[in-house]
Each structure stands twice: as C-alpha cells, then as structure tokens.
Write a protein that holds these residues in place. Sequence first.
Motif, mmCIF file in Angstrom:
data_model
loop_
_atom_site.group_PDB
_atom_site.id
_atom_site.type_symbol
_atom_site.label_atom_id
_atom_site.label_comp_id
_atom_site.label_asym_id
_atom_site.label_seq_id
_atom_site.Cartn_x
_atom_site.Cartn_y
_atom_site.Cartn_z
ATOM 1 N N THR A 60 0.983 -0.879 -0.539
ATOM 2 C CA THR A 60 -0.128 -0.220 0.040
ATOM 3 C C THR A 60 0.725 1.538 -0.213
ATOM 4 N N ILE A 61 2.075 1.432 0.938
ATOM 5 C CA ILE A 61 2.873 2.708 1.075
ATOM 6 C C ILE A 61 3.217 2.485 -0.414
ATOM 7 N N ILE A 62 4.040 1.560 -1.169
ATOM 8 C CA ILE A 62 4.466 1.639 -2.289
ATOM 9 C C ILE A 62 3.958 2.541 -3.353
ATOM 10 N N VAL A 63 2.648 2.382 -3.546
ATOM 11 C CA VAL A 63 1.051 1.790 -4.945
ATOM 12 C C VAL A 63 1.243 3.312 -4.741
ATOM 13 N N VAL A 64 0.720 3.721 -3.139
ATOM 14 C CA VAL A 64 0.617 5.156 -2.815
ATOM 15 C C VAL A 64 1.274 5.925 -3.342
ATOM 16 N N ALA A 65 2.922 5.711 -3.234
ATOM 17 C CA ALA A 65 4.138 6.975 -3.461
ATOM 18 C C ALA A 65 3.609 7.243 -4.600
ATOM 19 N N ALA A 66 3.902 5.380 -5.314
ATOM 20 C CA ALA A 66 3.613 5.814 -6.331
ATOM 21 C C ALA A 66 3.140 6.535 -7.393
ATOM 22 N N VAL A 67 2.108 6.595 -7.606
ATOM 23 C CA VAL A 67 1.069 7.338 -7.549
ATOM 24 C C VAL A 67 1.012 8.892 -7.447
ATOM 25 N N VAL A 68 1.243 9.157 -6.041
ATOM 26 C CA VAL A 68 1.237 10.028 -6.233
ATOM 27 C C VAL A 68 2.528 11.122 -6.679
ATOM 28 N N VAL A 69 3.533 9.651 -6.944
ATOM 29 C CA VAL A 69 5.138 10.713 -7.844
ATOM 30 C C VAL A 69 4.016 11.034 -9.312
ATOM 31 N N ASP A 70 3.568 9.594 -9.897
ATOM 32 C CA ASP A 70 3.632 9.725 -10.913
ATOM 33 C C ASP A 70 2.331 10.738 -11.721
#
Length: 118
Positions: A60-70
Amino acid sequence: MTPPTLVRASLNGLCPRCGAKSLFRGPVALARYCSGCGLDFDALDVGDGPAVFLILIVGTIIVVAAVVVDLTYAPAWWVHLVWLPVAILLTMIGLRFGKAILAYQSFRHDSGEGRLVK
C-alpha cells in the motif's frame, strides 16, 4: 539479569529471556537457539504472520507513493525503478521487527500449538 522490554528486544534483536543479542542469525532469519542462555527459538513459532501483514502494508505504501509521484511530477518510466529497493528495504526492516515482536510475545505468554482440554 532482567529480561528486556518488548521495544528494546524488538529493535535490537535480543533474546526475550536473557537479553543477549542472539535472536537473528541473518538479516531476517531467526537463530535456532540463544547463545547466551540456550533458549530454543525454534519452539517460538513465529510463522508467516509478519510477512502477510507486510505484503499489505508495504504494498500500500509503495503503490500510493508511486501514484502520487507519477501524478505530481510525471517522471520518465525508469524513475519508478526506485520503488523496488525501497520496497525491499521496508520489507526487510519490517520482517525483522515483526519476527522479533512475535518471538518475544510467544515466549512471554508461553504460547504453543492449540490443544483441546478434556
């Protein structure tokens, strides 16, 4: 010698009985026994509990962070390769901490395999 607290034992990989720094034999692998007092760590059934929770939490942490960065920066595709080592690092730290907590609690509460009382 007084036994360590849960937080101290978990953060430092200490034996729950004597406090020796002998709970792990590798980055996340539990030792077979304590080199200080001989406590059998194999009897402290840690199981896969920490891994299951970490899959959900770190994912969850990685997916949310990746989406926010993208969505915020729209970087090139290769920038997202940074998430792999971050996920591995978070998982290693979490597994070590989670296994230490469960081993400590298993020892303190004398847990074991379930059995029916007749």
